[in-house]
Scaffold this motif. Structure first.
Motif, PDB file in Angstrom:
ATOM      1  N   ILE A  65      -7.760  -7.455  -7.001  1.00 56.51           N
ATOM      2  CA  ILE A  65      -7.359  -6.061  -7.178  1.00 56.51           C
ATOM      3  C   ILE A  65      -8.558  -5.245  -7.657  1.00 56.51           C
ATOM      4  O   ILE A  65      -9.283  -5.652  -8.569  1.00 56.51           O
ATOM      5  CB  ILE A  65      -6.208  -5.968  -8.199  1.00 56.51           C
ATOM      6  CG1 ILE A  65      -4.927  -6.591  -7.620  1.00 56.51           C
ATOM      7  CG2 ILE A  65      -5.948  -4.521  -8.588  1.00 56.51           C
ATOM      8  CD1 ILE A  65      -3.771  -6.629  -8.596  1.00 56.51           C
ATOM      9  N   SER A  66      -8.757  -4.099  -7.046  1.00 50.85           N
ATOM     10  CA  SER A  66      -9.853  -3.224  -7.468  1.00 50.85           C
ATOM     11  C   SER A  66      -9.358  -1.953  -8.152  1.00 50.85           C
ATOM     12  O   SER A  66     -10.124  -1.285  -8.856  1.00 50.85           O
ATOM     13  CB  SER A  66     -10.709  -2.833  -6.260  1.00 50.85           C
ATOM     14  OG  SER A  66      -9.935  -2.155  -5.274  1.00 50.85           O
ATOM     15  N   GLY A  67      -8.080  -1.602  -7.972  1.00 47.99           N
ATOM     16  CA  GLY A  67      -7.562  -0.404  -8.616  1.00 47.99           C
ATOM     17  C   GLY A  67      -6.049  -0.355  -8.580  1.00 47.99           C
ATOM     18  O   GLY A  67      -5.417  -0.950  -7.700  1.00 47.99           O
ATOM     19  N   MET A  68      -5.442   0.319  -9.563  1.00 53.09           N
ATOM     20  CA  MET A  68      -3.988   0.463  -9.632  1.00 53.09           C
ATOM     21  C   MET A  68      -3.650   1.879 -10.055  1.00 53.09           C
ATOM     22  O   MET A  68      -4.251   2.416 -10.978  1.00 53.09           O
ATOM     23  CB  MET A  68      -3.391  -0.550 -10.625  1.00 53.09           C
ATOM     24  CG  MET A  68      -3.509  -1.995 -10.192  1.00 53.09           C
ATOM     25  SD  MET A  68      -2.816  -3.152 -11.404  1.00 53.09           S
ATOM     26  CE  MET A  68      -4.075  -3.078 -12.698  1.00 53.09           C
ATOM     27  N   ASP A  69      -2.676   2.458  -9.375  1.00 58.08           N
ATOM     28  CA  ASP A  69      -2.250   3.822  -9.676  1.00 58.08           C
ATOM     29  C   ASP A  69      -0.730   3.822  -9.799  1.00 58.08           C
ATOM     30  O   ASP A  69      -0.015   3.693  -8.806  1.00 58.08           O
ATOM     31  CB  ASP A  69      -2.700   4.774  -8.567  1.00 58.08           C
ATOM     32  CG  ASP A  69      -2.300   6.217  -8.850  1.00 58.08           C
ATOM     33  OD1 ASP A  69      -2.065   6.548 -10.028  1.00 58.08           O
ATOM     34  OD2 ASP A  69      -2.209   6.999  -7.890  1.00 58.08           O
ATOM     35  N   GLU A  70      -0.236   3.940 -11.024  1.00 57.14           N
ATOM     36  CA  GLU A  70       1.208   3.897 -11.239  1.00 57.14           C
ATOM     37  C   GLU A  70       1.840   5.247 -10.944  1.00 57.14           C
ATOM     38  O   GLU A  70       1.285   6.301 -11.276  1.00 57.14           O
ATOM     39  CB  GLU A  70       1.509   3.497 -12.690  1.00 57.14           C
ATOM     40  CG  GLU A  70       2.986   3.288 -12.967  1.00 57.14           C
ATOM     41  CD  GLU A  70       3.260   2.776 -14.375  1.00 57.14           C
ATOM     42  OE1 GLU A  70       4.441   2.665 -14.735  1.00 57.14           O
ATOM     43  OE2 GLU A  70       2.275   2.506 -15.104  1.00 57.14           O
ATOM     44  N   HIS A  71       3.013   5.212 -10.308  1.00 60.27           N
ATOM     45  CA  HIS A  71       3.768   6.425 -10.029  1.00 60.27           C
ATOM     46  C   HIS A  71       5.225   6.177 -10.382  1.00 60.27           C
ATOM     47  O   HIS A  71       5.580   5.110 -10.891  1.00 60.27           O
ATOM     48  CB  HIS A  71       3.598   6.849  -8.569  1.00 60.27           C
ATOM     49  CG  HIS A  71       3.900   5.770  -7.576  1.00 60.27           C
ATOM     50  ND1 HIS A  71       5.178   5.444  -7.180  1.00 60.27           N
ATOM     51  CD2 HIS A  71       3.067   4.927  -6.918  1.00 60.27           C
ATOM     52  CE1 HIS A  71       5.131   4.469  -6.305  1.00 60.27           C
ATOM     53  NE2 HIS A  71       3.858   4.122  -6.121  1.00 60.27           N
ATOM     54  N   ALA A  72       6.081   7.154 -10.141  1.00 60.65           N
ATOM     55  CA  ALA A  72       7.468   7.083 -10.613  1.00 60.65           C
ATOM     56  C   ALA A  72       8.213   5.855 -10.117  1.00 60.65           C
ATOM     57  O   ALA A  72       9.003   5.250 -10.847  1.00 60.65           O
ATOM     58  CB  ALA A  72       8.208   8.354 -10.186  1.00 60.65           C
ATOM     59  N   GLY A  73       7.985   5.434  -8.882  1.00 57.53           N
ATOM     60  CA  GLY A  73       8.761   4.328  -8.327  1.00 57.53           C
ATOM     61  C   GLY A  73       8.065   2.998  -8.290  1.00 57.53           C
ATOM     62  O   GLY A  73       8.646   2.002  -7.855  1.00 57.53           O
ATOM     63  N   GLY A  74       6.808   2.928  -8.717  1.00 56.69           N
ATOM     64  CA  GLY A  74       6.097   1.659  -8.653  1.00 56.69           C
ATOM     65  C   GLY A  74       4.620   1.820  -8.930  1.00 56.69           C
ATOM     66  O   GLY A  74       4.192   2.715  -9.661  1.00 56.69           O
ATOM     67  N   VAL A  75       3.830   0.931  -8.310  1.00 55.96           N
ATOM     68  CA  VAL A  75       2.383   0.923  -8.519  1.00 55.96           C
ATOM     69  C   VAL A  75       1.696   0.811  -7.166  1.00 55.96           C
ATOM     70  O   VAL A  75       2.007  -0.092  -6.377  1.00 55.96           O
ATOM     71  CB  VAL A  75       1.937  -0.255  -9.406  1.00 55.96           C
ATOM     72  CG1 VAL A  75       0.434  -0.176  -9.682  1.00 55.96           C
ATOM     73  CG2 VAL A  75       2.714  -0.281 -10.717  1.00 55.96           C
ATOM     74  N   ASN A  76       0.779   1.725  -6.886  1.00 59.21           N
ATOM     75  CA  ASN A  76      -0.038   1.606  -5.688  1.00 59.21           C
ATOM     76  C   ASN A  76      -1.275   0.783  -6.036  1.00 59.21           C
ATOM     77  O   ASN A  76      -2.031   1.135  -6.943  1.00 59.21           O
ATOM     78  CB  ASN A  76      -0.445   2.979  -5.168  1.00 59.21           C
ATOM     79  CG  ASN A  76      -1.256   2.879  -3.885  1.00 59.21           C
ATOM     80  OD1 ASN A  76      -2.478   2.904  -3.915  1.00 59.21           O
ATOM     81  ND2 ASN A  76      -0.559   2.768  -2.758  1.00 59.21           N
ATOM     82  N   VAL A  77      -1.448  -0.328  -5.335  1.00 54.03           N
ATOM     83  CA  VAL A  77      -2.522  -1.270  -5.630  1.00 54.03           C
ATOM     84  C   VAL A  77      -3.551  -1.259  -4.506  1.00 54.03           C
ATOM     85  O   VAL A  77      -3.198  -1.341  -3.323  1.00 54.03           O
ATOM     86  CB  VAL A  77      -1.962  -2.696  -5.803  1.00 54.03           C
ATOM     87  CG1 VAL A  77      -3.098  -3.686  -6.042  1.00 54.03           C
ATOM     88  CG2 VAL A  77      -0.966  -2.739  -6.959  1.00 54.03           C
ATOM     89  N   THR A  78      -4.816  -1.130  -4.873  1.00 58.71           N
ATOM     90  CA  THR A  78      -5.920  -1.218  -3.923  1.00 58.71           C
ATOM     91  C   THR A  78      -6.624  -2.556  -4.123  1.00 58.71           C
ATOM     92  O   THR A  78      -6.882  -2.968  -5.256  1.00 58.71           O
ATOM     93  CB  THR A  78      -6.929  -0.077  -4.134  1.00 58.71           C
ATOM     94  OG1 THR A  78      -6.243   1.180  -4.064  1.00 58.71           O
ATOM     95  CG2 THR A  78      -8.026  -0.125  -3.086  1.00 58.71           C
ATOM     96  N   PHE A  79      -6.910  -3.231  -3.012  1.00 56.79           N
ATOM     97  CA  PHE A  79      -7.546  -4.543  -3.074  1.00 56.79           C
ATOM     98  C   PHE A  79      -9.025  -4.446  -2.691  1.00 56.79           C
ATOM     99  O   PHE A  79      -9.447  -3.498  -2.020  1.00 56.79           O
ATOM    100  CB  PHE A  79      -6.826  -5.522  -2.142  1.00 56.79           C
ATOM    101  CG  PHE A  79      -5.401  -5.782  -2.531  1.00 56.79           C
ATOM    102  CD1 PHE A  79      -5.088  -6.746  -3.469  1.00 56.79           C
ATOM    103  CD2 PHE A  79      -4.367  -5.046  -1.964  1.00 56.79           C
ATOM    104  CE1 PHE A  79      -3.774  -6.985  -3.841  1.00 56.79           C
ATOM    105  CE2 PHE A  79      -3.047  -5.285  -2.318  1.00 56.79           C
ATOM    106  CZ  PHE A  79      -2.754  -6.254  -3.261  1.00 56.79           C
TER     107      PHE A  79
END
Length: 286
Positions: A65-79
């Motif tokens: 994982i290189s980055g994580m962006d949490e939002h209302a319904g979950g987490v957007n994960v960049t690899f």
């Protein structure tokens, strides 16, 4: 989890050791070191766990994982591969030097506490016995492990929908006992509680808190006996250990070979109540 029989078949069956002293013949130490625990090589355990996983999951190897962006319904994960995806929860189970913890919670030195220990040089040992052979093999070893005795201590191991489990969250310290059991129990409990909570992930993330707090004493207490602080401590250990291991089982159980507070904590981990049975159907959404 239905894996106990296979784990038992793959155990090392080690009940014998040797005490090596420069200038003296090796002294054999035999006996049952633990009655309720199974010693198994890490690779064997990982293989058994991997083969037991049900179909339907996506597995990526050689990635991180290189980055994580949490939002209302979950987490957007960049690899690191460049791919990305949305997930309800992100559980970092990536060990003592967790990348997930670093991204979500900050630098490791905020949570890592060195337990200390004194390395004593024994006269004549450096150029004798198997030491030169072992040193020659280090550069080519694919599974060489060398680690400081550090404990991971966090006030909370979740932030929103990002959480940690196992050594990433509460490493008692490498090689002191209880860490692997605590990681497996923590992951199993988290999966069950998250499934039964029906979306209330916060309840699930607190399920192992009491057990984790009990485990924190293991590392520091064991270092008192496993890492001698003086030559007299080394001598007494070499003298008493063979005698203790030859005692009858009933007597050996009452001899404090290890600090009692460490033994109590390890027993709390190994005897932790774990509820069994099938998970609810909702586990498929995790």
């Amino acid at each position: 989890m239905g894996l106990l029989a296979e784990l038992g078949e793959r155990r090392t069956r080690n009940n014998r050791g040797a005490m090596i002293t420069p200038g003296l013949r090796p002294r054999e130490i035999s006996g049952q070191f633990a009655s309720k625990q199974i010693e198994i090589m890490r690779g064997e355990l990982v293989g058994i766990l991997g083969r037991s996983l049900s179909a339907g999951g996506d597995f990526m190897f050689g990635n991180s994982i290189s980055g994580m962006d949490e939002h209302a319904g979950g987490v957007n994960v960049t690899f690191e591969s460049g791919d990305s995806g949305d997930f309800e929860l992100v559980i970092g189970a990536d060990g003592q030097h967790s990348n997930v913890r670093h991204i979500a919670f900050g630098e490791e030195d905020r949570f890592s506490r060195n337990l200390g220990g004194l390395c004593l040089r024994v006269h004549g040992r450096g150029e004798s016995w198997e030491v030169p052979h072992l040193l020659d093999r280090l550069t080519g070893a694919k599974d060489f492990y060398f680690e400081s005795l550090d404990q991971i201590t966090m006030q909370s191991w979740h932030r929103g929908r990002i959480a940690l489990v196992g050594d990433a969250a509460y490493c008692p310290a490498p090689a002191v006992g209880g860490g692997t059991s605590l990681a497996v129990i923590g992951a199993y409990t988290l999966a069950r509680e998250a499934a039964e909570a029906k979306g209330d992930y916060r309840r699930a993330l607190h399920a192992t808190r009491d057990l984790v707090h009990q485990s924190r004493v293991i590392g520091s207490a064991l270092l008192e006996s496993l890492v001698p602080s003086s030559r007299i401590s080394i001598y007494l250990g070499m003298l008493l250990l063979p005698l203790v291991t030859r005692l009858p089982g009933a007597l050996r159980h009452n001899v404090p070979l290890l600090p009692r507070r460490a033994v109590r904590a390890m027993r709390a981990v190994s005897e932790a109540p774990v509820r069994h049975g099938s998970l609810p159907e909702s586990h498929e959404s995790l």
